[in-house]
Design a protein around this motif. Structure first.
Motif, PDB file in Angstrom:
ATOM      1  N   UNK A 139      50.096   6.215 -12.181  1.00 14.60           N
ATOM      2  CA  UNK A 139      50.068   4.998 -12.991  1.00 14.60           C
ATOM      3  C   UNK A 139      48.681   4.363 -13.011  1.00 14.60           C
ATOM      4  N   UNK A 140      47.916   4.561 -11.929  1.00  9.46           N
ATOM      5  CA  UNK A 140      46.568   3.987 -11.826  1.00  9.46           C
ATOM      6  C   UNK A 140      45.653   5.005 -11.172  1.00  9.46           C
ATOM      7  N   UNK A 141      44.368   4.835 -11.430  1.00 14.36           N
ATOM      8  CA  UNK A 141      43.334   5.678 -10.834  1.00 14.36           C
ATOM      9  C   UNK A 141      42.244   4.758 -10.301  1.00 14.36           C
ATOM     10  N   UNK A 142      41.810   4.963  -9.055  1.00 17.43           N
ATOM     11  CA  UNK A 142      40.711   4.142  -8.564  1.00 17.43           C
ATOM     12  C   UNK A 142      39.440   4.445  -9.354  1.00 17.43           C
ATOM     13  N   UNK A 143      38.738   3.402  -9.756  1.00 15.82           N
ATOM     14  CA  UNK A 143      37.524   3.572 -10.554  1.00 15.82           C
ATOM     15  C   UNK A 143      36.253   3.476  -9.714  1.00 15.82           C
ATOM     16  N   UNK A 144      36.324   2.783  -8.596  1.00 11.79           N
ATOM     17  CA  UNK A 144      35.153   2.579  -7.756  1.00 11.79           C
ATOM     18  C   UNK A 144      34.785   3.874  -7.034  1.00 11.79           C
ATOM     19  N   UNK A 145      33.553   4.299  -7.195  1.00 10.68           N
ATOM     20  CA  UNK A 145      33.083   5.548  -6.593  1.00 10.68           C
ATOM     21  C   UNK A 145      33.201   5.524  -5.072  1.00 10.68           C
ATOM     22  N   UNK A 146      32.956   4.364  -4.456  1.00  4.76           N
ATOM     23  CA  UNK A 146      33.040   4.265  -3.003  1.00  4.76           C
ATOM     24  C   UNK A 146      34.475   4.487  -2.520  1.00  4.76           C
ATOM     25  N   UNK A 147      35.434   4.011  -3.269  1.00  2.34           N
ATOM     26  CA  UNK A 147      36.842   4.215  -2.909  1.00  2.34           C
ATOM     27  C   UNK A 147      37.208   5.686  -3.057  1.00  2.34           C
ATOM     28  N   UNK A 148      36.779   6.305  -4.142  1.00  2.00           N
ATOM     29  CA  UNK A 148      37.061   7.737  -4.340  1.00  2.00           C
ATOM     30  C   UNK A 148      36.442   8.577  -3.225  1.00  2.00           C
ATOM     31  N   UNK A 149      35.219   8.254  -2.829  1.00  2.00           N
ATOM     32  CA  UNK A 149      34.583   8.982  -1.734  1.00  2.00           C
ATOM     33  C   UNK A 149      35.304   8.746  -0.411  1.00  2.00           C
TER      34      UNK A 149
END
Length: 77
Positions: free
Chosen positions: A52-62
């Motif tokens: 339903x959602x995707x994290x957009x912040x690169x730091x969160x993805x890393x």
């Protein structure tokens, strides 16, 4: 041309690597993310897992990738 991951793809991969990392619950995943410096409610992780959602912040993805790598859910690039 590079195809970007769709929202549903992120959810599928998130669940796959969470389970490979032997993270049994989203609450446990939340604790691991808190160790990385990110505090979220578990309802957000449910939205990520369902696509339903995707994290957009690169730091969160890393940080997510770092959790999976530390838990040996991701071993190759």
């Amino acid at each position: 041309m590079v195809k970007q991951l769709e929202v549903a793809d992120f959810g599928r991969f998130f669940k796959k690597y969470r389970l490979r990392s032997e993270i049994e619950s989203l609450a446990e995943f939340g604790d691991l993310m808190a160790e990385e410096g990110f505090v979220y409610e578990t309802s957000l992780f449910t939205r990520w897992q369902n696509g339903d959602r995707v994290p957009k912040d690169r730091k969160v993805l890393l940080a997510i990738l770092n959790v999976f790598v530390k838990r040996r859910g991701i071993q190759t690039v």
